[in-house]
Design an enzyme around this catalytic site. Sequence first.
Site, mmCIF file in Angstrom:
data_model
loop_
_atom_site.group_PDB
_atom_site.id
_atom_site.type_symbol
_atom_site.label_atom_id
_atom_site.label_comp_id
_atom_site.label_asym_id
_atom_site.label_seq_id
_atom_site.Cartn_x
_atom_site.Cartn_y
_atom_site.Cartn_z
ATOM 1 N N CYS A 92 -8.623 -6.907 2.133
ATOM 2 C CA CYS A 92 -8.708 -5.516 2.564
ATOM 3 C C CYS A 92 -10.145 -5.006 2.598
ATOM 4 O O CYS A 92 -10.417 -3.924 3.095
ATOM 5 C CB CYS A 92 -7.881 -4.625 1.634
ATOM 6 S SG CYS A 92 -6.142 -5.108 1.594
ATOM 7 N N SER A 151 0.831 -1.213 0.000
ATOM 8 C CA SER A 151 0.000 0.000 0.000
ATOM 9 C C SER A 151 0.861 1.258 0.000
ATOM 10 O O SER A 151 0.585 2.211 -0.732
ATOM 11 C CB SER A 151 -0.949 0.000 1.205
ATOM 12 O OG SER A 151 -1.936 -1.006 1.070
#
Length: 389
Positions: free
Chosen positions: A327, A73
């Site tokens: 996620c 990320s």
Amino acid sequence: MEKIIYADNAATTPVKKDVLQEMFPYFSQHFGNASSIYSIANNSKIALDKARNQVAKALGAKSSEIYFTSGGSESDNWAIKGTALALIRKVNKNHIITTKIEHHAILHTVEYLEKSGFEITLLDVDQYGMVNPEDVRNAIKPETAIVSVMFANNEIGTIQPIEEIGKICKEKDVYFHTDAVQAIGAVDIDVNKLNIDMLSLSGHKFGGPKGIGALFIRQGIVIDNLIHGGGQEKSKRAGTENTPAIVGLGTAIELATENISAKNEKLKTMREIICNKVLSIEKSRLNGHPESRLAGNSNFCFEGIEGEGLLLLLNMYGICASSGSACTSGSLDPSHVLLAIGLPHEIAHGSLRISLSENNTIEEAEFIADKIVEAVNRLRAMSPVWDKL
């Protein structure tokens, strides 16, 4: 509960024993800060250099082109924001191209930049989740700063035509970034052959620890920093280096990129066992490209059931699986990836992702397949709508 069968390797993987063994001395024995000048610190610096070389070798890159981050990320955010902010200031380029099936680390980043005045193009994909390289070519314009297309999709496993897209970006003189978090250890990668300018990866997806990743930035490309502070990572990424995790990342990527073909053959055999049995279920479908896909990935949809109920039943059987990206597991919304490939909401809700590793066995694959069939039939028997479909 029966024996646990782990089949959610796209979400995370266990740290390999060899990786943990390499990491262990850097917690207490070689604990020095690599930025210091005494001998204990020098041990840490040597370890960082070794890990940087290991990552570079796995990608066909130079060690000077590897920057350690906290994971995929951060790497995605840095590549996109860093490029966008640098190029709008230097040459007034404010256009970013990506796809509708990217990880949210990309999609939410470009949404943020759009609110700041950047122009965003989200490319469509076909029914298999494949990007058409000509759509990339047609979307590029003089204001385009960067194109970002993920190497392999984390939900449906489709592997994109990265080499073709990279060639187009090079011809058009536009930076090309790829989120390769799912591809490391599953696909042979050479950033030069594929014309990749930036590449994100994350250690916990291939037998390394969580909280460590890397960003490859091609030599000569200068992007803005994402994290400011000290002079670590050649003054490009501030913060004391997480030496044990970096050591683990280096060892893990070295192990993961050995004998990829042999590992994939085993994974394909297990995947086919599951697919052959599961696709015999009425009104079931395999999502993603039938051939250009990750060897260990199979993503299914079943009409008339909810994915959450299916996961709970499989968990009762001792099987760890998922309905898509880890996620977004807490979200009630259907997968944006499945919607992008054209599935209606009611079918996209009934999805199941099985992602295997070389640690799985043929016997486990057969057990998974049998239990999926059993679970789907059980849920449909209780469904008030199944008989009406």
